[in-house]
Design a protein around this motif. Structure first.
Motif, PDB file in Angstrom:
ATOM      1  N   GLN A  40       0.825  -1.199   0.000  1.00 27.42           N
ATOM      2  CA  GLN A  40       0.000   0.000   0.000  1.00 27.42           C
ATOM      3  C   GLN A  40       0.863   1.255   0.000  1.00 27.42           C
ATOM      4  O   GLN A  40       1.722   1.437   0.864  1.00 27.42           O
ATOM      5  CB  GLN A  40      -0.925   0.003   1.216  1.00 27.42           C
ATOM      6  CG  GLN A  40      -1.790   1.236   1.344  1.00 27.42           C
ATOM      7  CD  GLN A  40      -2.710   1.430   0.146  1.00 27.42           C
ATOM      8  OE1 GLN A  40      -3.353   0.483  -0.309  1.00 27.42           O
ATOM      9  NE2 GLN A  40      -2.760   2.652  -0.375  1.00 27.42           N
ATOM     10  N   ARG A  41       0.620   2.115  -0.966  1.00 26.18           N
ATOM     11  CA  ARG A  41       1.368   3.371  -1.046  1.00 26.18           C
ATOM     12  C   ARG A  41       0.891   4.357   0.024  1.00 26.18           C
ATOM     13  O   ARG A  41      -0.208   4.245   0.572  1.00 26.18           O
ATOM     14  CB  ARG A  41       1.181   4.005  -2.423  1.00 26.18           C
ATOM     15  CG  ARG A  41      -0.244   4.454  -2.668  1.00 26.18           C
ATOM     16  CD  ARG A  41      -0.382   5.258  -3.930  1.00 26.18           C
ATOM     17  NE  ARG A  41      -1.781   5.635  -4.110  1.00 26.18           N
ATOM     18  CZ  ARG A  41      -2.174   6.694  -4.807  1.00 26.18           C
ATOM     19  NH1 ARG A  41      -1.290   7.465  -5.377  1.00 26.18           N
ATOM     20  NH2 ARG A  41      -3.456   6.962  -4.942  1.00 26.18           N
ATOM     21  N   ASP A  42       1.741   5.327   0.315  1.00 26.59           N
ATOM     22  CA  ASP A  42       1.410   6.444   1.213  1.00 26.59           C
ATOM     23  C   ASP A  42       0.880   5.972   2.561  1.00 26.59           C
ATOM     24  O   ASP A  42       0.022   6.621   3.179  1.00 26.59           O
ATOM     25  CB  ASP A  42       0.381   7.376   0.553  1.00 26.59           C
ATOM     26  CG  ASP A  42       0.878   7.956  -0.757  1.00 26.59           C
ATOM     27  OD1 ASP A  42       2.108   8.120  -0.904  1.00 26.59           O
ATOM     28  OD2 ASP A  42       0.049   8.232  -1.636  1.00 26.59           O
ATOM     29  N   ALA A  43       1.363   4.825   3.033  1.00 24.53           N
ATOM     30  CA  ALA A  43       0.937   4.294   4.324  1.00 24.53           C
ATOM     31  C   ALA A  43       2.120   3.613   4.977  1.00 24.53           C
ATOM     32  O   ALA A  43       3.026   3.117   4.304  1.00 24.53           O
ATOM     33  CB  ALA A  43      -0.209   3.291   4.144  1.00 24.53           C
ATOM     34  N   ASN A  44       2.148   3.595   6.291  1.00 24.62           N
ATOM     35  CA  ASN A  44       3.158   2.816   6.988  1.00 24.62           C
ATOM     36  C   ASN A  44       2.986   1.344   6.629  1.00 24.62           C
ATOM     37  O   ASN A  44       1.864   0.825   6.623  1.00 24.62           O
ATOM     38  CB  ASN A  44       3.033   3.011   8.497  1.00 24.62           C
ATOM     39  CG  ASN A  44       3.401   4.418   8.922  1.00 24.62           C
ATOM     40  OD1 ASN A  44       4.336   5.024   8.386  1.00 24.62           O
ATOM     41  ND2 ASN A  44       2.666   4.962   9.880  1.00 24.62           N
ATOM     42  N   ILE A  45       4.079   0.690   6.320  1.00 23.06           N
ATOM     43  CA  ILE A  45       4.049  -0.694   5.841  1.00 23.06           C
ATOM     44  C   ILE A  45       4.663  -1.601   6.890  1.00 23.06           C
ATOM     45  O   ILE A  45       5.812  -1.395   7.302  1.00 23.06           O
ATOM     46  CB  ILE A  45       4.824  -0.823   4.512  1.00 23.06           C
ATOM     47  CG1 ILE A  45       4.182   0.060   3.432  1.00 23.06           C
ATOM     48  CG2 ILE A  45       4.873  -2.285   4.070  1.00 23.06           C
ATOM     49  CD1 ILE A  45       5.032   0.198   2.190  1.00 23.06           C
ATOM     50  N   LYS A  46       3.923  -2.590   7.305  1.00 25.78           N
ATOM     51  CA  LYS A  46       4.425  -3.524   8.305  1.00 25.78           C
ATOM     52  C   LYS A  46       4.929  -4.792   7.628  1.00 25.78           C
ATOM     53  O   LYS A  46       4.224  -5.401   6.820  1.00 25.78           O
ATOM     54  CB  LYS A  46       3.323  -3.876   9.309  1.00 25.78           C
ATOM     55  CG  LYS A  46       3.812  -4.701  10.496  1.00 25.78           C
ATOM     56  CD  LYS A  46       2.696  -4.906  11.518  1.00 25.78           C
ATOM     57  CE  LYS A  46       3.208  -5.618  12.752  1.00 25.78           C
ATOM     58  NZ  LYS A  46       2.147  -5.802  13.778  1.00 25.78           N
ATOM     59  N   ILE A  47       6.143  -5.173   7.946  1.00 22.98           N
ATOM     60  CA  ILE A  47       6.715  -6.450   7.529  1.00 22.98           C
ATOM     61  C   ILE A  47       6.909  -7.266   8.800  1.00 22.98           C
ATOM     62  O   ILE A  47       7.481  -6.779   9.774  1.00 22.98           O
ATOM     63  CB  ILE A  47       8.057  -6.262   6.797  1.00 22.98           C
ATOM     64  CG1 ILE A  47       7.879  -5.333   5.589  1.00 22.98           C
ATOM     65  CG2 ILE A  47       8.626  -7.611   6.352  1.00 22.98           C
ATOM     66  CD1 ILE A  47       6.945  -5.858   4.526  1.00 22.98           C
ATOM     67  N   TRP A  48       6.442  -8.496   8.793  1.00 22.49           N
ATOM     68  CA  TRP A  48       6.498  -9.284  10.024  1.00 22.49           C
ATOM     69  C   TRP A  48       6.779 -10.748   9.712  1.00 22.49           C
ATOM     70  O   TRP A  48       6.717 -11.180   8.564  1.00 22.49           O
ATOM     71  CB  TRP A  48       5.193  -9.137  10.811  1.00 22.49           C
ATOM     72  CG  TRP A  48       4.007  -9.868  10.257  1.00 22.49           C
ATOM     73  CD1 TRP A  48       3.514 -11.069  10.674  1.00 22.49           C
ATOM     74  CD2 TRP A  48       3.149  -9.449   9.179  1.00 22.49           C
ATOM     75  NE1 TRP A  48       2.410 -11.422   9.936  1.00 22.49           N
ATOM     76  CE2 TRP A  48       2.156 -10.447   9.015  1.00 22.49           C
ATOM     77  CE3 TRP A  48       3.113  -8.324   8.330  1.00 22.49           C
ATOM     78  CZ2 TRP A  48       1.159 -10.357   8.054  1.00 22.49           C
ATOM     79  CZ3 TRP A  48       2.106  -8.246   7.370  1.00 22.49           C
ATOM     80  CH2 TRP A  48       1.159  -9.245   7.244  1.00 22.49           C
ATOM     81  N   GLY A  49       7.102 -11.486  10.763  1.00 23.66           N
ATOM     82  CA  GLY A  49       7.365 -12.899  10.577  1.00 23.66           C
ATOM     83  C   GLY A  49       7.798 -13.554  11.873  1.00 23.66           C
ATOM     84  O   GLY A  49       7.484 -13.073  12.971  1.00 23.66           O
ATOM     85  N   TRP A  50       8.563 -14.629  11.735  1.00 19.71           N
ATOM     86  CA  TRP A  50       8.987 -15.424  12.872  1.00 19.71           C
ATOM     87  C   TRP A  50      10.479 -15.767  12.732  1.00 19.71           C
ATOM     88  O   TRP A  50      10.984 -15.877  11.615  1.00 19.71           O
ATOM     89  CB  TRP A  50       8.161 -16.708  12.955  1.00 19.71           C
ATOM     90  CG  TRP A  50       6.691 -16.427  13.067  1.00 19.71           C
ATOM     91  CD1 TRP A  50       5.965 -16.303  14.222  1.00 19.71           C
ATOM     92  CD2 TRP A  50       5.768 -16.217  11.996  1.00 19.71           C
ATOM     93  NE1 TRP A  50       4.654 -16.028  13.935  1.00 19.71           N
ATOM     94  CE2 TRP A  50       4.494 -15.967  12.572  1.00 19.71           C
ATOM     95  CE3 TRP A  50       5.883 -16.195  10.608  1.00 19.71           C
ATOM     96  CZ2 TRP A  50       3.357 -15.716  11.811  1.00 19.71           C
ATOM     97  CZ3 TRP A  50       4.752 -15.938   9.838  1.00 19.71           C
ATOM     98  CH2 TRP A  50       3.504 -15.700  10.445  1.00 19.71           C
TER      99      TRP A  50
END
Length: 649
Positions: A40-50
């Motif tokens: 998503q543009r113009d938004a904080n982007i969350k990358i997550w995992g384990w």
């Protein structure tokens, strides 16, 4: 001003799976964070995992580096700052192992959800959508299809699989038709990448898509949620006898058990009865029959068709079918949504008499051939109609209680919270622009409850994403079932009214489709118009265009003598009828609520209604039936008026 992003000049490969489960101690990612994803543009982007406990993770994207550290449970996440539309980018995630994600775009991401009409794939209708599917070649429109996974034991943090696919002839058949046309319209307007997260399942009620917290005000539904948490109880139901017959050939079907199978040209038919195609067998003397019914017909094929590849159209069938010509299987379908269009290989047809046999399997409700659909065989310029009388014989009768809802079994995908748990919860960390929702057919009989459930769902999903009042665009159910030529009560109209009540919440919109349904098909084919109307809502609500995005909506009414003057919002540049005739489908009544059809005329942006039989009109209704005959009131921008009534809900 929105940036125009040029499509990559290279051919995009199918998504490579770099995020498969790895051994303990190595970094892994959720299924939705994959090659070819759209962020998503113009938004904080969350990358997550384990990862391993306390393991440090580094993320490299577009020349910048970000870091995270796994918590005591091995979970980690990192927030990336907003990015403009663009790409493709490569993301590298490094720790004890390295994961490289390629061909990432940044654009607009929409979560689309609901039941079968949202799930309805372009490939279900390979004739009407044939040109679109053959010519599409847009790597900037992509879909992630969430695997169907109903779960009763609480929300999960990852999906069972799935991959991002872009719009090309080999992949487009699996795209949601509504979502694709929505994305296409937005892309044509803004030329930025459009991502679709498609989480939809046919035949499912709204409560299956809401979290337990979202159902806190529905005590009876919550009691079911609690009961379903009892593993022993659920296992006992799963062990119960009966259940869905499934896709296997039944060993009890007489048509498959005799010395000669009923589709074989050597079979000599005995005891077969006449039946008309199209039509349902319950309407033609076979009362309350769930099971398999065989149909056969001999057709005369001219020599001009011999030796050519042919195609057979068998309309739509409820539920499943297998088709044979001259003893050879030429097609089969397990989906009641699909149009039956089967290829007949060259050389199979012969001059003179040819045998056509269809085995139809129906699990519940009426079985057979849906009326008012195409039924014919053609090759070259020659066409043979398949409409008319065939012969039929019952192959197997399903005992009541062994069908898809019998035997005491639990239908997990219809259970409260089940689809939220397995198909929504795992993606709530993924930043999106908003939601598209097309659902309701499974809740028709509970319209009043739906008027509370839909707002509860909207509030629930927005709270889970926790990024404000995300836009929520829904589709009002279209016209369906028999036409009503007299004013009448209607469960479908009542339900549409319940849907419209969700618009009391901020940042919501509703695409009206009262004019694009089909009386004989709960899955109307015209999904392009639905996608277009949703895109109009988005263009104004979300992207700020100064356009007319919806049709006339009832605002108020005033009475003078025996006439009612009706005012609307959403009139655009003026009212009109789409056929040039007098406005139709308006009914009025006095205090007794005995409705009669009204005469109607347009005066500027208002409507005047009257009927000489009603001296003191009080109430009005518009398009208030399951399937109104001619709901023709529009604004001059070509958008239909919303069905309504002024009497009490």
């Amino acid at each position: 001003m929105m940036n125009k992003i040029q499509a990559p000049r290279f051919a995009l490969l199918a998504c490579l799976i770099h995020t498969q489960a790895v051994s303990f101690g190595q970094v892994r990612l959720p299924q939705i964070i994959r090659d070819s994803m759209i962020l998503q543009r113009d938004a904080n982007i969350k990358i997550w995992g384990w990862a391993a406990k306390a393991e440090k993770i580094r993320i490299d994207l577009n020349g910048k580096k970000y870091s995270a550290r796994a918590d005591p449970e091995g979970k980690w996440s990192a927030w990336l700052p907003p990015m403009k539309a663009g790409g493709p980018y490569t993301m590298v995630i490094s720790a004890s192992n390295k994961i490289t994600l390629k061909d990432i775009l940044v654009g607009e991401v929409w979560l689309v959800s609901g039941q079968s009409n949202m799930e309805y794939q372009l490939g279900y209708d390979d004739a009407d959508f044939a040109k679109e599917m053959a010519e599409v070649n847009n790597p900037q429109i992509r879909q992630f299809k969430v695997p169907i996974r109903p779960l009763l034991d609480g929300p999960k943090d990852d999906l069972a699989g799935g991959s991002w696919r872009w719009a090309n002839p080999s992949a487009i058949g699996s795209f949601s038709a509504v979502a694709y046309f929505f994305a296409k319209k937005l892309y044509e307007k803004y030329h930025i990448p459009i991502g679709i997260i498609n989480s939809s399942v046919g035949g499912t009620p709204i409560e299956a898509w809401i979290s337990e917290e979202g159902l806190k005000d529905f005590s009876s539904i919550l009691s079911t949620v609690e009961k379903n948490k009892d593993t022993a109880y659920i296992n006992s139901l799963r062990r119960a006898p009966g259940g869905f017959p499934g896709r296997q050939e039944s060993t009890k079907d007489k048509g498959l058990n005799g010395p000669v199978r009923w589709y074989d040209t050597a079979y000599a038919p005995k005891g077969w009865r006449p039946i008309a195609i199209p039509g349902y067998w319950e309407d033609q003397g076979a009362k309350d029959l769930d099971g398999t019914v065989w149909y056969r017909k001999e057709i005369e094929v001219p020599s001009s068709m011999v030796g050519k590849p042919a195609r057979v159209y068998l309309g739509r069938i409820v539920d499943a079918d297998v088709l044979y010509i001259n003893g050879t299987q030429v097609g089969r379908s397990f989906s009641l949504y699909s149009e039956r269009r089967y290829n007949v290989p060259a050389g199979l047809l012969k001059g003179g008499k040819n045998l056509v046999v269809a085995k139809i399997t129906n699990y519940m409700g009426k079985g057979g051939f849906v009326p008012d659909k195409p039924y014919y065989l053609f090759a070259g310029k020659d066409t043979i109609s398949l409409v008319g009388y065939w012969q039929y014989k019952v192959g197997e009768v399903f005992i009541p209680g062994t069908g898809p809802v019998g035997g005491g079994r639990v239908a997990a995908q219809n259970s409260p919270t089940a689809l939220y748990n397995g198909m929504i919860a795992p993606v709530i960390n993924y930043s999106i622009r908003g939601f598209l929702w097309y659902q309701g057919e499974s809740n028709i009989s509970r319209a009043r409850e739906y008027a509370q459930l839909q707002p509860a769902q909207i509030v629930d999903w927005r709270s889970k994403w926790n990024i404000g009042n995300l836009p929520f665009l829904l589709v009002q159910l279209p016209n369906y079932q028999d036409y009503s030529y007299l004013p009448t009560e209607s469960s479908w109209a009542l339900f549409r009214e319940s849907q419209s009540r969700a618009l009391s919440l901020p940042n919501t919109g509703m695409a009206v489709t009262i004019d694009v349904g089909e009386w004989n098909d709960i899955h109307p084919w015209n999904k392009e118009v639905v996608g277009y109307r949703l895109a109009l809502l988005a263009r104004k609500m979300v992207y700020g265009e100064n356009i007319v995005d919806r049709g006339p909506v009832f605002q108020s009414a005033s009475v003078a003598g025996n006439k009612i003057t009706v005012s609307f919002t959403g009139t655009g540049t003026g009212l009109m009828t789409n056929d040039g005739e007098e406005p139709a489908e308006f009914a009025i009544a006095g205090a007794d609520k005995k409705f009669v059809w009204a005469r109607a005329e347009i005066e500027g942006d208002k409507l005047i209604l009257w009927n000489d039989q009603v001296a003191e009109p009080v109430y009005i209704r518009y398009a208030w039936s399951d399937s109104p005959v001619n709901p023709n009131l529009y604004n001059k921008e070509g958008l239909p008026a919303t069905p309504f009534r002024s009497d009490n809900f």
